[in-house]
Design an enzyme around this catalytic site. Structure first.
Site, PDB file in Angstrom:
ATOM      1  CG  ASP A   2      -2.083   0.910   1.099  1.00  0.00           C
ATOM      2  OD1 ASP A   2      -2.354   1.374  -0.028  1.00  0.00           O
ATOM      3  OD2 ASP A   2      -2.726   1.193   2.121  1.00  0.00           O
ATOM      4  CG  HIS A  19       0.120   1.544  -9.249  1.00  0.00           C
ATOM      5  ND1 HIS A  19      -0.087   1.261  -7.926  1.00  0.00           N
ATOM      6  CD2 HIS A  19      -1.015   2.162  -9.681  1.00  0.00           C
ATOM      7  CE1 HIS A  19      -1.299   1.684  -7.567  1.00  0.00           C
ATOM      8  NE2 HIS A  19      -1.877   2.239  -8.609  1.00  0.00           N
ATOM      9  CG  LEU A 113      10.507 -16.715  -2.650  1.00  0.00           C
ATOM     10  CD1 LEU A 113      10.318 -16.671  -1.125  1.00  0.00           C
ATOM     11  CD2 LEU A 113      10.954 -15.324  -3.116  1.00  0.00           C
TER      12      LEU A 113
HETATM   13  C1  FPP Z   1      -2.194  -0.219  -3.266  1.00  0.00           C
HETATM   14  O1  FPP Z   1      -1.658   1.080  -3.140  1.00  0.00           O
HETATM   15  C2  FPP Z   1      -1.537  -0.872  -4.387  1.00  0.00           C
HETATM   16  C3  FPP Z   1      -2.180  -1.450  -5.426  1.00  0.00           C
HETATM   17  C4  FPP Z   1      -3.646  -1.544  -5.526  1.00  0.00           C
HETATM   18  C5  FPP Z   1      -1.423  -1.993  -6.570  1.00  0.00           C
HETATM   19  C6  FPP Z   1      -0.158  -2.715  -6.234  1.00  0.00           C
HETATM   20  C7  FPP Z   1       0.580  -2.881  -7.479  1.00  0.00           C
HETATM   21  C8  FPP Z   1       1.922  -2.761  -7.625  1.00  0.00           C
HETATM   22  C9  FPP Z   1       2.876  -2.608  -6.509  1.00  0.00           C
HETATM   23  C10 FPP Z   1       2.432  -2.766  -9.007  1.00  0.00           C
HETATM   24  C11 FPP Z   1       3.338  -3.868  -9.355  1.00  0.00           C
HETATM   25  C12 FPP Z   1       2.756  -5.214  -9.061  1.00  0.00           C
HETATM   26  C13 FPP Z   1       3.144  -6.330  -9.696  1.00  0.00           C
HETATM   27  C14 FPP Z   1       2.640  -7.641  -9.248  1.00  0.00           C
HETATM   28  C15 FPP Z   1       4.068  -6.299 -10.829  1.00  0.00           C
HETATM   29  P1  FPP Z   1      -2.554   2.335  -3.466  1.00  0.00           P
HETATM   30  O2  FPP Z   1      -2.429   2.654  -4.900  1.00  0.00           O
HETATM   31  O3  FPP Z   1      -3.934   2.102  -2.971  1.00  0.00           O
HETATM   32  O4  FPP Z   1      -1.852   3.462  -2.644  1.00  0.00           O
HETATM   33  P2  FPP Z   1      -2.582   4.708  -1.939  1.00  0.00           P
HETATM   34  O5  FPP Z   1      -3.302   4.135  -0.736  1.00  0.00           O
HETATM   35  O6  FPP Z   1      -1.443   5.573  -1.559  1.00  0.00           O
HETATM   36  O7  FPP Z   1      -3.488   5.335  -2.935  1.00  0.00           O
END
Ligand code: FPP
Length: 238
Positions: A2, A19, A113
């Protein structure tokens, strides 16, 4: 994982840049896992509720997952890392679903892993699906039910880390985390480094896990109790 969106917004960047930076953090963390004795690492990449996000962000995430698999699968295979996905596949773009199948096949023999990526995942939905697999009138034990849920080959969660400062589980591995040690850290996911994983594992190792029981120390009489006058102790004859 997150905090990607907030990380980007604070820098005046589009959320998708967060992301992308998050994908880099994954590369760092995955490489650090085996040396920390981590056997299975599950990343929560996209929840079943994340479909509610703006269409552009969802599409960018799907492209990012696909690119990650295309770029990283050869490295994962060469490093002995097996990758698999948990969650629904029928709502994913067909090209992503195919890339997941291919990555799973190509890394299947990895033993250093097990990297699991939760995409279109909902723990509640997984529980409901597992319940639907039980025959009518069956009374599965917790172990049987856990095995049904762990179709992809992972069981109990030992340590659950959430970055980004929020302190909730958000429908992630709810059954499997019954006795997980929870670690909430303020660092946003794009800044999460191998050292943060190491610190979380060190904190995990300091914790005493009792699984509802007591430790030996709890059952030893304390000095105060042993100084109590004997007449205060009930006996069978009194
Ligand atoms: C939550 O943070 C994150 C996500 C919904 C997406 C997670 C995806 C990645 C880390 C990209 C790469 C992943 C892979 C598997 C290659 P948020 O966007 O809700 O953050 P915020 O709370 O600050 O808005």
């Amino acid at each position: 994982m997150d905090g990607n969106g907030r990380w980007a917004t604070r820098r005046g960047l589009p959320r998708v840049a967060g992301h992308r930076a998050g994908a880099e953090a994954i590369r760092r963390v995955v490489q650090a896992g085996p040396a920390l004795d981590i056997g299975t690492l599950t990343l929560y990449a996209f929840s079943a509720d994340n479909w509610r996000r703006p269409r552009g962000e969802v599409a960018a995430l799907m492209r990012l997952f696909r690119r990650f698999l295309d770029d990283e699968t050869p490295n994962l295979a060469a490093s002995g890392i097996r990758i698999s996905a948990i969650g629904r596949r029928d709502r994913l773009p067909a090209s992503l679903a195919a890339a997941i199948d291919a990555a799973e096949g190509r890394t299947a023999s990895g033993e250093r892993l097990h990297l699991r990526v939760a995409i279109d995942y909902s723990a509640r939905e997984a529980i409901v699906r597992a319940a639907a697999c039980c025959s009518p009138g069956a009374a599965p034990t917790q172990a049987d039910f856990g095995r049904l849920l762990a179709g992809e080959g992972a069981g109990e969660v030992d340590l659950l880390i959430r970055t980004g400062g929020e302190q909730r589980l958000s429908d992630f591995l709810l059954w499997e985390s019954a006795y997980a040690e929870l670690c909430f850290i303020a660092t946003p996911w794009p800044e999460f480094a191998a050292a943060d994983l190491e610190a979380a594992v060190a904190e995990f190792r300091r914790r005493e896990r009792r699984f509802g029981g007591v430790t030996r120390a709890d059952t030893r009489p304390s000095p105060r109790r042993s100084q109590r006058p004997t007449h205060a102790r009930p006996t069978a004859e009194s």
